[in-house]
Design a protein around this motif. Sequence first.
Motif, short mmCIF file in Angstrom:
data_model
loop_
_atom_site.label_atom_id
_atom_site.label_comp_id
_atom_site.label_asym_id
_atom_site.label_seq_id
_atom_site.Cartn_x
_atom_site.Cartn_y
_atom_site.Cartn_z
N ARG A 144 -2.65 4.56 -7.68
CA ARG A 144 -1.55 3.60 -7.53
C ARG A 144 -2.14 2.20 -7.47
NH1 ARG A 144 3.72 3.88 -3.98
NH2 ARG A 144 5.04 2.70 -5.41
N VAL A 145 -1.53 1.28 -8.19
CA VAL A 145 -2.00 -0.10 -8.22
C VAL A 145 -1.54 -0.79 -6.94
CG1 VAL A 145 -1.89 -2.31 -9.44
CG2 VAL A 145 -1.97 -0.16 -10.74
N SER A 146 -2.49 -1.36 -6.19
CA SER A 146 -2.15 -2.10 -4.98
C SER A 146 -2.18 -3.61 -5.22
CB SER A 146 -3.10 -1.73 -3.83
OG SER A 146 -4.43 -2.08 -4.14
N LEU A 147 -2.86 -4.03 -6.27
CA LEU A 147 -2.93 -5.45 -6.61
C LEU A 147 -3.35 -5.55 -8.07
CD1 LEU A 147 -3.02 -8.48 -5.67
CD2 LEU A 147 -5.43 -8.10 -5.19
N SER A 148 -2.69 -6.42 -8.80
CA SER A 148 -3.01 -6.60 -10.21
C SER A 148 -3.12 -8.08 -10.53
CB SER A 148 -1.91 -5.96 -11.08
OG SER A 148 -2.18 -6.17 -12.45
N HIS A 149 -4.16 -8.44 -11.25
CA HIS A 149 -4.32 -9.83 -11.66
C HIS A 149 -5.13 -9.88 -12.95
CE1 HIS A 149 -8.25 -9.48 -9.57
NE2 HIS A 149 -7.54 -8.93 -8.62
N GLY A 150 -4.42 -10.26 -14.01
CA GLY A 150 -5.09 -10.37 -15.31
C GLY A 150 -5.55 -9.03 -15.83
#
Length: 187
Positions: A17-23
């Motif tokens: 599960r993605v907890s933080l996404s940036h670029g």
Amino acid sequence: MSLVPSAVLRPGQFLARVSLSHGDRAHILHNHLESDALIAGTLLFSDGPPVTGDWVAAREIEPGLALIEATLPRRTQIARRAAGTKAELQLLAANVDLAFLVSGLDLDFNPRRIERYLVLPRDGGVQPVIVLNKADTVASLQPALDALQPIAASVPILPISAHTGQGVDAIEAFLSPDVTAVLLGSS
């Protein structure tokens, strides 16, 4: 309720599960561990990068670093109009159950802004909850409640004070281990 999706994983992949996404990078959760992840170029240029809350198929490429190879279908989403003149949507979060729409009762209080915030979760199938922070800074809550009642309809309104802890138990009542919530707003 946020349910773990059933996924057909290829050999070597795991569900995360993605907890933080940036670029082109993200942080993912898998088996109660968090690790850094790169996002495969095919995702970046086809469907766009995964966002916070997305379930993904990933594989470890070195200890502490994974490669996200696929994003699973989204159950819910929160999106806003992207900056600029194009009529594109910017996805903010996915697979969430609750959106706490937080607004201060200080000079930041703006019923029209809260009304606009209500559209984001409703359009994406997410239950909104209005949280009025800084309740300790006003003599009476009634004017704010009266201003919100016509636009809130059946949406719960929770006056709280992060400073004193007043009303925080009302937020906790909405949460459980199988509920995913996000905070949206300006306070």
